[in-house]
Structures are given as structure tokens and as C-alpha cells.
Design a protein around this motif. Sequence first.
Motif, mmCIF file in Angstrom:
data_model
loop_
_atom_site.group_PDB
_atom_site.id
_atom_site.type_symbol
_atom_site.label_atom_id
_atom_site.label_comp_id
_atom_site.label_asym_id
_atom_site.label_seq_id
_atom_site.Cartn_x
_atom_site.Cartn_y
_atom_site.Cartn_z
ATOM 1 N N GLY A 376 3.156 15.171 13.633
ATOM 2 C CA GLY A 376 2.848 16.040 12.507
ATOM 3 C C GLY A 376 3.973 16.123 11.492
ATOM 4 N N GLN A 377 5.222 15.985 11.954
ATOM 5 C CA GLN A 377 6.346 16.048 11.018
ATOM 6 C C GLN A 377 6.307 14.858 10.062
ATOM 7 O OE1 GLN A 377 8.921 18.496 10.730
ATOM 8 N NE2 GLN A 377 7.328 19.588 11.818
ATOM 9 N N GLU A 379 3.607 13.199 9.319
ATOM 10 C CA GLU A 379 2.418 13.328 8.479
ATOM 11 C C GLU A 379 2.627 14.349 7.378
ATOM 12 O OE1 GLU A 379 -0.711 14.149 11.207
ATOM 13 O OE2 GLU A 379 -0.884 12.046 11.810
ATOM 14 N N ALA A 380 3.299 15.475 7.718
ATOM 15 C CA ALA A 380 3.551 16.489 6.698
ATOM 16 C C ALA A 380 4.435 15.915 5.600
ATOM 17 C CB ALA A 380 4.206 17.716 7.327
ATOM 18 N N ASP A 382 4.732 12.741 4.780
ATOM 19 C CA ASP A 382 3.911 11.796 4.015
ATOM 20 C C ASP A 382 2.981 12.514 3.057
ATOM 21 O OD1 ASP A 382 5.021 9.635 5.165
ATOM 22 O OD2 ASP A 382 3.420 9.262 6.616
ATOM 23 N N SER A 383 2.320 13.565 3.567
ATOM 24 C CA SER A 383 1.279 14.199 2.762
ATOM 25 C C SER A 383 1.860 14.916 1.552
ATOM 26 C CB SER A 383 0.462 15.176 3.612
ATOM 27 O OG SER A 383 1.211 16.343 3.839
ATOM 28 N N LEU A 384 3.179 15.192 1.578
ATOM 29 C CA LEU A 384 3.794 15.810 0.408
ATOM 30 C C LEU A 384 4.250 14.771 -0.604
ATOM 31 C CD1 LEU A 384 5.874 18.595 2.147
ATOM 32 C CD2 LEU A 384 4.004 18.939 0.553
ATOM 33 N N GLY A 385 4.079 13.495 -0.272
ATOM 34 C CA GLY A 385 4.428 12.445 -1.217
ATOM 35 C C GLY A 385 5.863 11.969 -1.115
ATOM 36 N N LEU A 386 6.583 12.350 -0.034
ATOM 37 C CA LEU A 386 7.952 11.854 0.149
ATOM 38 C C LEU A 386 7.895 10.387 0.549
ATOM 39 C CD1 LEU A 386 9.254 14.858 2.242
ATOM 40 C CD2 LEU A 386 10.102 14.261 -0.010
ATOM 41 N N ARG B 66 -8.367 12.563 6.465
ATOM 42 C CA ARG B 66 -7.038 11.940 6.514
ATOM 43 C C ARG B 66 -7.014 10.600 5.796
ATOM 44 N NH1 ARG B 66 -3.606 13.509 10.698
ATOM 45 N NH2 ARG B 66 -3.300 11.366 11.352
ATOM 46 N N ASN B 69 -5.946 11.001 1.852
ATOM 47 C CA ASN B 69 -4.557 10.853 1.391
ATOM 48 C C ASN B 69 -3.825 9.777 2.185
ATOM 49 O OD1 ASN B 69 -4.150 12.154 3.767
ATOM 50 N ND2 ASN B 69 -2.843 13.780 2.947
ATOM 51 N N LEU B 71 -3.341 9.099 5.235
ATOM 52 C CA LEU B 71 -2.649 9.239 6.515
ATOM 53 C C LEU B 71 -3.288 8.276 7.498
ATOM 54 C CD1 LEU B 71 -1.999 13.067 6.971
ATOM 55 C CD2 LEU B 71 -0.425 11.290 6.257
ATOM 56 N N ARG B 97 -0.780 11.132 -2.910
ATOM 57 C CA ARG B 97 -0.316 12.171 -1.981
ATOM 58 C C ARG B 97 0.328 13.338 -2.704
ATOM 59 N NH1 ARG B 97 2.233 8.261 2.640
ATOM 60 N NH2 ARG B 97 0.296 7.908 3.797
ATOM 61 N N SER B 98 0.991 13.056 -3.827
ATOM 62 C CA SER B 98 1.612 14.181 -4.522
ATOM 63 C C SER B 98 0.576 14.989 -5.303
ATOM 64 C CB SER B 98 2.745 13.686 -5.418
ATOM 65 O OG SER B 98 2.239 12.834 -6.408
ATOM 66 N N MET B 102 -2.316 18.956 1.626
ATOM 67 C CA MET B 102 -2.992 18.931 2.931
ATOM 68 C C MET B 102 -2.445 20.036 3.824
ATOM 69 S SD MET B 102 -4.043 15.799 5.228
ATOM 70 C CE MET B 102 -5.193 16.025 6.559
ATOM 71 N N PHE B 104 -2.583 21.347 7.819
ATOM 72 C CA PHE B 104 -2.884 20.788 9.136
ATOM 73 C C PHE B 104 -3.244 21.879 10.142
ATOM 74 C CE2 PHE B 104 0.054 18.010 6.978
ATOM 75 C CZ PHE B 104 -0.433 16.744 7.221
ATOM 76 N N ASN B 108 2.576 22.132 10.890
ATOM 77 C CA ASN B 108 3.558 21.096 10.581
ATOM 78 C C ASN B 108 4.586 21.530 9.557
ATOM 79 O OD1 ASN B 108 2.033 19.651 12.320
ATOM 80 N ND2 ASN B 108 1.250 18.186 10.836
ATOM 81 N N ARG B 170 3.136 25.828 0.708
ATOM 82 C CA ARG B 170 3.944 24.613 0.541
ATOM 83 C C ARG B 170 3.159 23.540 -0.214
ATOM 84 N NH1 ARG B 170 6.028 21.369 5.767
ATOM 85 N NH2 ARG B 170 3.808 20.968 6.009
ATOM 86 N N SER B 171 1.876 23.402 0.154
ATOM 87 C CA SER B 171 1.057 22.430 -0.561
ATOM 88 C C SER B 171 0.868 22.836 -2.014
ATOM 89 C CB SER B 171 -0.305 22.298 0.109
ATOM 90 O OG SER B 171 -0.163 21.658 1.344
#
Lengths: 482, 263
Positions: A376-377, A379-380, A382-386, B66, B69, B71, B97-98, B102, B104, B108, B170-171
Motif C-alpha cells: 500500500g505504501q 501504491e499510495a 504512485d497514486s499521488l503521482g510521485l 485500480r 490510475n 496501479l 495520477r496527479s 485515490m 484505499f 495507506n 491528502r488526495s
Amino acid sequence: MAEHHTAAFVRTEILPEQAPPVSEAGIIRWMRENLFSGPLNTVLTFVGLFIIYFVLKEYSPWLRHSVWNAGSVGECRDIVTAKYGEGATGACWAIIRDRWNMFMFGFYPRELYWRPTLALGLLIFAAAPVLFSESRLIRMWVLGVVSVFLMVAFPGLDVPNGDTALLAVVLVGMLALAWMRPWSLLWLTAVYPGLAVWMLWGGSAWGPTLAMAGFVIGWLAWLATRSFGTILSVGAAVLAPVLWWLFGMAPVQALLDASLPAAIEGVRSEKFGGFVLAVTIGVAGIVLSLPMGVVLALARRSDMFLIKGLAVGFIEFIRGVPLISLLFVASLLLNYFLPPGTNFDIILRVIIMVTMFAAAYIAEVVRGGLAALPRGQYEAADSLGLDYWKAQRLIILPQALKISIPGIVSTFIGLFKDTTLVVFVGLLDPLKGITDSVRASFEWKGAYWEPYIFVGCIFFIFNFSMSRYSMYLERRLQRDHE
Amino acid sequence: MSEAKIERKIDRSHMTVTDEVAIQITAMNKWFGTFHVLRDINLTVNRGERIVIAGPSGSGKSTLIRCINRLEEHQSGQIIVDGTELTSDLKNIDKVRSEVGMVFQHFNLFPHLTILENLTLAPIWVRKVPKKEADEVAMYYLEKVKIPEQALKYPGQLSGGQQQRVAIARSLCMKPRIMLFDEPTSALDPEMIKEVLDTMIELAEEGMTMICVTHEMGFAQAVANRVIFMDQGQIVEQNDPFEFFNNPQSERTKLFLSQILGH
């Protein structure tokens, strides 16, 4: 629900917390639980006590009869006999007192002892903003002790023109910085590698300066090519400094040496010995092997076949071979392969081998830390676009390295102890090289336990400090509950 | 299945759905090894839509969102998010993604960073927002999810419901145009489900495009404008919530609804 509880019930007040009963606290409870919890444990407790008694009874006279002032083993024995009677034994610590400099510096020139001493002190100052960034109290304690140590040691070390006053000014300045703006000391951290090499080996100041300039050149190359894509800019950042070190540096240094000579007395690697040698190799190995190990760990988890293959091959090969064989390769075989006349410093060769050896182990420790992080770390992040590197640097590695701290520090401790193996390639390590050469002298022939105990104690101080630091770091990074 | 009561009267009047396409999925297939996990998915999501995806476990609903974006990687078909097609081009992936937030099931959050740092990390490092501005935006969203006082704590010190609200904030700090929710309340105690759902409802009322995988049928009835039912990697039925719950068409849907709403 109990059956007799037929009436409805509503609690109107919350019961206050109460102290536990006396039998649940204190030394009595501790002893009952830990020493006398059953017949077997009670017997074992008494057996243990007897063993401690026996050891103390056998060896405490030897320690109690220690002799600190004598000129030879024979004198030691005479003193013990005179004081405690015929047949009494006593430790002869006079050997340490007499050959202290030998244990510390090997054959390093006596009039230059101040240079490695100062290098060690500055090492702590350079490391402080990194190691003790969060606690001013600990930082100031450590640096205060180091400053006092330097101030006490310096007058006895033949420093040219009695520069103790200058040292005091510099120390006070750096302590003030460490108190108010610890991050400004990072400049010292950045230049320290070059500075330390210069102070230890001496010679032209331009050599280390220009070698360090290679990193700046790499950084500039990266900046200049950044807009052309990651692969190109990383390639440029690696290639430019390598070309500089191989071809650009020597002529520039010759030019600068001719026009602006800035040289101090040189010391050849063969003169290094004792703890100067062990700490030089140990610190260099520790500092270099951590980043190399992290890169190897990331490479081993890479999706790219070639990178992963190279990392696996390197790690498995290095881990599969004893360190001593690598050191033999460094000292003997490299001479055959390198073009004749190249002077590739023996300590540098040993540092390279020790670094690769430790890096392979650290890579596996860090890989364990990376694998322990929940998916999950990743994925989190990734999902923020880093992107990959930002995710690794900001999210993954801080957590993975924290998990890996005990393993990494174990590897460091192992590395530091393994520096004694350099005796097999003709360097004077403190444990065997120095001890043997001290005992080869007429006066100290026959002293057996004392030098080993002394060297063991010094190693213990270094390694125990590392161990305690790692525990402190784990506590400091604890985020679960506060 | 315990359902959180949604007490607030929800005003759907300004939850407007536009004609603008936000997500377009065409003939998409995905395999895990030899297992065909998503089969011929076709789905168009307009801006402002609130879609709930329901279905039994293993039906591919999490895998579907998933894929949106990236994943998870799809093997055939097309996914276009906000006009950008998802291919192996890393630049496109990072761009999508930006823009897509998302949330979870297991939050996370980054446990080594404070709540505030969790919120400002991506704006600072991905969007290059100055730290001060990122802090202000973060505090704005923390107030929105009603936990500004926790800003300097670490995730481990917060309850599950609070952590999930932080994850939503955060999102939101990345100002996403689409939000994906992957079973956001499944790991929460019953007492905490409501606070998270309230936050999501507020978001819906502001017109956010949302796709939620959830078992909260009360939430689906109240907020969704479309419910999608999936089974065995396929979209079995989709309809507006009233029709979906009161007049399900397929036998599989009827069975599913009778099982989760039966008691």
C-alpha cells in the motif's frame, strides 16, 4: 451475561484507576519472576552465581595486582613479586602505557600525530549535524567531550607553532554553530572527505580538492543536461567526473602545484598502523558502503533485467567469497593486472574491497526492509503521482532503512572488526600487526593477555557506541505511539 | 452487512452531471497470469457523476478502478482519463495520477510523516507548490474533514476513521478532478463508518466526479447517480440507484441484493 444479574443496570460513574497491589511491583517480584520462578530456575541461578564467584576468585588477583609503571615485562614481574609475594600474578598494563603511541598510530611520524587526532575530532563535528540533528542536548554533549579531548591531547602532540590557541578558537566557533545553526556544519560534512584524506596522507592540498571537485563537476553536468531526460543526465553526471578524475585532474593539479604550491608533509600508507589504520578503513568503508548497498538493493528489486542481473551477480559473488580472498586480490592480483608503474595505494585498494564486501551485505539487509513495507505504501506514492525516485527517496527508503537499522549497524560493526584482517596483506592492524611488533621487542616479550585485552576494549568502545547509537536512532524514529 | 444510517437529508439538486466525458473505457481486458480478471469492460463516466460499483468479492471491482490510475496495467482495450490515454508512457501515467485521487481500504498514510507532511508531500514534490502555500491548502482540507487539530500528529496516533479522512484530504490537496474510492469503509469500526461517509457525501455535493467501490448500499442509494454491479470480471447490470435496488433485472443481481439487504 451472568444469570443472577436479572435487574437492569446502568453505570452512572466511571471507576478511577488504582495502583496495582504491592506483590505486582518491586524487586521481590522481579526476583521471583526472573530468578526463582521454579525449581530448575532456582538451581540455575545458584549455578550461575557460583560460576561468577569462581571466575572472580581466579582472575581478580591478576587484575588487582596490575602494574602500570614499568619498563619491561621482567620489571613488572619483579614489582608483583615484591609487593604480593612469590608466585603472585599480576597484569602488566605498563606495556600499554609504554607503547600507547604504537597502538594508536603505528609507524605514523611522531611529529605529525596531531593530524590524525584532529581528523578524528573533526570527523565527529562533520558527523554531528547528520547523526544528532534532532537533539541539541546530545549533540552538544558529544561535541563538548570531543572538544575537551582535543584540547587535552593537543599540547602533548608537538603541534607546529603551538597552535592550541587557534584550535580553541576554531572549536568554540564550531560549538557555537552546532548550538545555534547545526545545519551550517553540513559544509564541514561536505568537505570533510577531502580534508581528512589531506590531513592523513598530507602532500599537495590540490589533490583532494580537485578530486572533490569531481563531484561538483558531476552535479553541474547533471544540471546542464537535465532537460534532455533522466537517462542522459544521469549518464552525464557519472561520465563527466570519471573523465575528470582519469584525464583532467592530473594536468590541472600539476599546473596549480607549480603556481600555487600548498603542500604539507606527506605520509606514505605503509606508515599507517594501529587504530589510525583501523578507523580510517572502518569509517571510509562505513560511509561508502551504505549508499552503495542501498543502490544495490534497489537495483536487485528493479524490473529491468540487466540491472537486476548485475546486482544479483555482484551481491552473490561478493557474499560467496571470504573477505580475506578479496583482500589478497587487492594486494597481489591487482598489481598484475594494472599497467606497470601505476601506484595504486594499498589502503585505497583495501577500502574498495571492504566497501564492496559490506555493501553486498547491506544490500541484502535493505532488501529485507524494502520487502517488509506493505504494498500500500508503494501504491499510495504512485497514486499521488510521485515518480520512482521521489517515491523511493521520500516514502519507501525512509521507512525501509528504519526497519533495516539493526541489520545495517550489525554489518557496520562486522566491517569495523574485519579491518583487523588487513594484517594478512601486510598492514599493521591493531590486534595482530601492532601487538606482534610490540611483543617482538626485547622489553615486552612474554606479555600476552594485556595487549589483546586492551585492543579488545577499544574495539568494544567503538562497537558498543555504534550499537547504542542504533538503539537511540530506532527510538527517535519510533512513530507508532507517543 | 451493517449499514450506516445516513441521517442527513441529501440535496441532490446541485449534483449536476455534465455531458463532458471524464473517463472512457472501451473493450478493456485484463489478466492476472492466465486468470481473466476483467472481461470486455465498456464504461463512460461523465464529469460530475457519482458511480458506485458493487459486487461479490473477487468480481474485479477493485481491479477495475485500480486500472483507471494504472496501479494495474490492462492488456487490451483503451482507457482514456481526462483526454489522456493510459499506455506504458510514464509521463502520461504520472499526469493521470496527479489528476486522479485515490482512497484505499487500508488508508495507506505514510506512517513516518506527520499528518500535515502527508498532505503537503505530493503538492510540494509533484506540483512544485511552495511549502507555505501547500501548508495552507492542507489546513483548509483538514478543516474540511474536521480534524485540523491533528495536523502535527503521526498517523499511528489517529483512529481508523480519522486516518481515512486524512487520506481523503491528502488526495484532495492535489486538487484532483476525479476521485476513486476502493472500499473506503471496509476496514473501519461501525462507529467510524459514518464520519467517513459524511465526508464523501460532502464531496459529492460539491460536484466531484467519484467512483466508489463499496458495500455501503445506503450510501449508494443516497448519493450515487448510477450503480454498477459486477460479477466474474464483467459488468452485469447498471442502472440508477432507485431502479437498481427496487427493480433489479439480472438473477445474479437479485441474489446479491437479497443476500446483503436480507437482514
